[in-house]
Design a protein around this motif. Sequence first.
Motif, mmCIF file in Angstrom:
data_model
loop_
_atom_site.group_PDB
_atom_site.id
_atom_site.type_symbol
_atom_site.label_atom_id
_atom_site.label_comp_id
_atom_site.label_asym_id
_atom_site.label_seq_id
_atom_site.Cartn_x
_atom_site.Cartn_y
_atom_site.Cartn_z
ATOM 1 N N LEU A 201 9.108 -15.040 1.717
ATOM 2 C CA LEU A 201 7.784 -14.631 1.267
ATOM 3 C C LEU A 201 7.950 -13.549 0.212
ATOM 4 N N PHE A 202 7.031 -13.505 -0.735
ATOM 5 C CA PHE A 202 7.046 -12.444 -1.750
ATOM 6 C C PHE A 202 5.637 -11.900 -1.831
ATOM 7 N N LEU A 203 5.472 -10.639 -1.441
ATOM 8 C CA LEU A 203 4.140 -10.024 -1.489
ATOM 9 C C LEU A 203 4.002 -9.202 -2.753
ATOM 10 N N THR A 204 2.832 -9.278 -3.345
ATOM 11 C CA THR A 204 2.580 -8.439 -4.506
ATOM 12 C C THR A 204 1.128 -7.985 -4.459
ATOM 13 N N ALA A 205 0.756 -7.057 -5.326
ATOM 14 C CA ALA A 205 -0.634 -6.598 -5.457
ATOM 15 C C ALA A 205 -0.698 -5.791 -6.746
ATOM 16 N N SER A 206 -1.895 -5.566 -7.244
ATOM 17 C CA SER A 206 -2.006 -4.826 -8.505
ATOM 18 C C SER A 206 -1.494 -3.394 -8.302
ATOM 19 N N PRO A 207 -0.967 -2.787 -9.366
ATOM 20 C CA PRO A 207 -0.477 -1.406 -9.225
ATOM 21 C C PRO A 207 -1.578 -0.456 -8.736
ATOM 22 N N GLU A 208 -2.821 -0.666 -9.189
ATOM 23 C CA GLU A 208 -3.924 0.230 -8.785
ATOM 24 C C GLU A 208 -4.147 0.162 -7.281
ATOM 25 N N VAL A 209 -4.189 -1.058 -6.752
ATOM 26 C CA VAL A 209 -4.400 -1.223 -5.304
ATOM 27 C C VAL A 209 -3.224 -0.630 -4.535
ATOM 28 N N ARG A 210 -2.025 -0.849 -5.026
ATOM 29 C CA ARG A 210 -0.847 -0.336 -4.322
ATOM 30 C C ARG A 210 -0.830 1.194 -4.342
ATOM 31 N N ALA A 211 -1.282 1.779 -5.453
ATOM 32 C CA ALA A 211 -1.315 3.250 -5.521
ATOM 33 C C ALA A 211 -2.321 3.810 -4.512
ATOM 34 N N ILE A 212 -3.472 3.134 -4.365
ATOM 35 C CA ILE A 212 -4.478 3.596 -3.397
ATOM 36 C C ILE A 212 -3.875 3.551 -1.983
ATOM 37 N N ARG A 213 -3.174 2.451 -1.676
ATOM 38 C CA ARG A 213 -2.557 2.328 -0.338
ATOM 39 C C ARG A 213 -1.496 3.410 -0.129
ATOM 40 N N ARG A 214 -0.679 3.652 -1.164
ATOM 41 C CA ARG A 214 0.406 4.618 -1.012
ATOM 42 C C ARG A 214 -0.146 6.035 -0.830
ATOM 43 N N VAL A 215 -1.230 6.362 -1.564
ATOM 44 C CA VAL A 215 -1.861 7.687 -1.405
ATOM 45 C C VAL A 215 -2.330 7.850 0.032
ATOM 46 N N LYS A 216 -2.955 6.797 0.572
ATOM 47 C CA LYS A 216 -3.447 6.851 1.952
ATOM 48 C C LYS A 216 -2.287 7.073 2.933
ATOM 49 N N GLN A 217 -1.206 6.312 2.727
ATOM 50 C CA GLN A 217 -0.033 6.462 3.619
ATOM 51 C C GLN A 217 0.520 7.883 3.550
ATOM 52 N N LEU A 218 0.637 8.414 2.335
ATOM 53 C CA LEU A 218 1.211 9.757 2.173
ATOM 54 C C LEU A 218 0.298 10.794 2.829
ATOM 55 N N GLN A 219 -1.016 10.612 2.646
ATOM 56 C CA GLN A 219 -1.944 11.569 3.247
ATOM 57 C C GLN A 219 -1.899 11.496 4.770
ATOM 58 N N GLU A 220 -1.727 10.294 5.300
ATOM 59 C CA GLU A 220 -1.615 10.161 6.765
ATOM 60 C C GLU A 220 -0.372 10.867 7.299
ATOM 61 N N GLN A 221 0.644 10.951 6.427
ATOM 62 C CA GLN A 221 1.864 11.668 6.840
ATOM 63 C C GLN A 221 1.729 13.169 6.606
ATOM 64 N N GLY A 222 0.555 13.599 6.120
ATOM 65 C CA GLY A 222 0.333 15.029 5.890
ATOM 66 C C GLY A 222 0.847 15.498 4.537
ATOM 67 N N ALA A 223 1.253 14.561 3.687
ATOM 68 C CA ALA A 223 1.763 14.963 2.365
ATOM 69 C C ALA A 223 0.615 15.010 1.368
ATOM 70 N N GLU A 224 0.774 15.828 0.324
ATOM 71 C CA GLU A 224 -0.226 15.890 -0.723
ATOM 72 C C GLU A 224 0.005 14.699 -1.658
ATOM 73 N N ALA A 225 -1.057 14.037 -2.106
ATOM 74 C CA ALA A 225 -0.843 12.893 -2.995
ATOM 75 C C ALA A 225 -1.989 12.786 -3.980
ATOM 76 N N ILE A 226 -1.646 12.700 -5.244
ATOM 77 C CA ILE A 226 -2.659 12.574 -6.296
ATOM 78 C C ILE A 226 -2.542 11.154 -6.859
ATOM 79 N N HIS A 227 -3.687 10.440 -6.876
ATOM 80 C CA HIS A 227 -3.672 9.025 -7.256
ATOM 81 C C HIS A 227 -2.955 8.779 -8.586
ATOM 82 N N GLY A 228 -3.331 9.526 -9.614
ATOM 83 C CA GLY A 228 -2.784 9.289 -10.957
ATOM 84 C C GLY A 228 -1.267 9.429 -10.971
ATOM 85 N N ARG A 229 -0.793 10.429 -10.245
ATOM 86 C CA ARG A 229 0.650 10.680 -10.235
ATOM 87 C C ARG A 229 1.380 9.575 -9.445
#
Length: 217
Positions: free
Chosen positions: A131-159
Amino acid sequence: MIITVDGPAAAGKGELTQRLAKHFGFARLDTGKLYRAVGWRVLAGGGDPENEAAAVDAAKALAADDLEAPGLRSEEAAEAASKVAAIQAVRGVLLEFQRHFAAAPPGGRKGAVFDGRDTGTVVCPDAMIKLFLTASPEVRAIRRVKQLQEQGAEAIHGRVLQELKERDARDTTRNVAPLKPAEDALVIDTSDMDADAVFAAALDFISSQAPDQLPKS
Ligand code: DC
């Protein structure tokens, strides 16, 4: 019985591979964690992850404890991972470990699920299910920000978006084992799908490819 799930960061591989491993009672290997642990080890020793000798030494010295280092999910570790991952000799050291895992999944499991970038193309080219999963960079950035915030890390979408794009570029353009779907992989764009829908699509594909081989749980 090997299932490989490749794709760029935050495409949904982690969640899907955990669900598949649980559903079928298979072992799971997060191969990105191996590269993160190597990169993190180099950084911890004050080295440069792009330095081949330092990265190869770290790969050879990798121990079980390194896979539990608390900083591994950080963006710093991700960037270092992407750099050591471009070094052929590092990939060679880690390839051996991954192939062994595939040949003899731990705990006597009857199969293994791989989460990575090149597991369907290089590590397990004969895997029954790819299987090969993909998604747009914008959607992936939103998910990654959420994951980082859940871990208590600071995350800025643009960065985060910028770092994802840099990592995508490094992972897809490197000379050795670049990120790309295997020819026989099912490509799933998860941009507009939730985890349940991705899991359902994967199960559909698996049962169409290997109806008799799979244990039902
Ligand atoms: O999946 P991840 O974000 O934990 O992976 C971190 C980095 O490791 C990724 O940018 C590229 C590298 N990697 C790789 O080159 N091959 C793999 N099979 C898994 C990860």
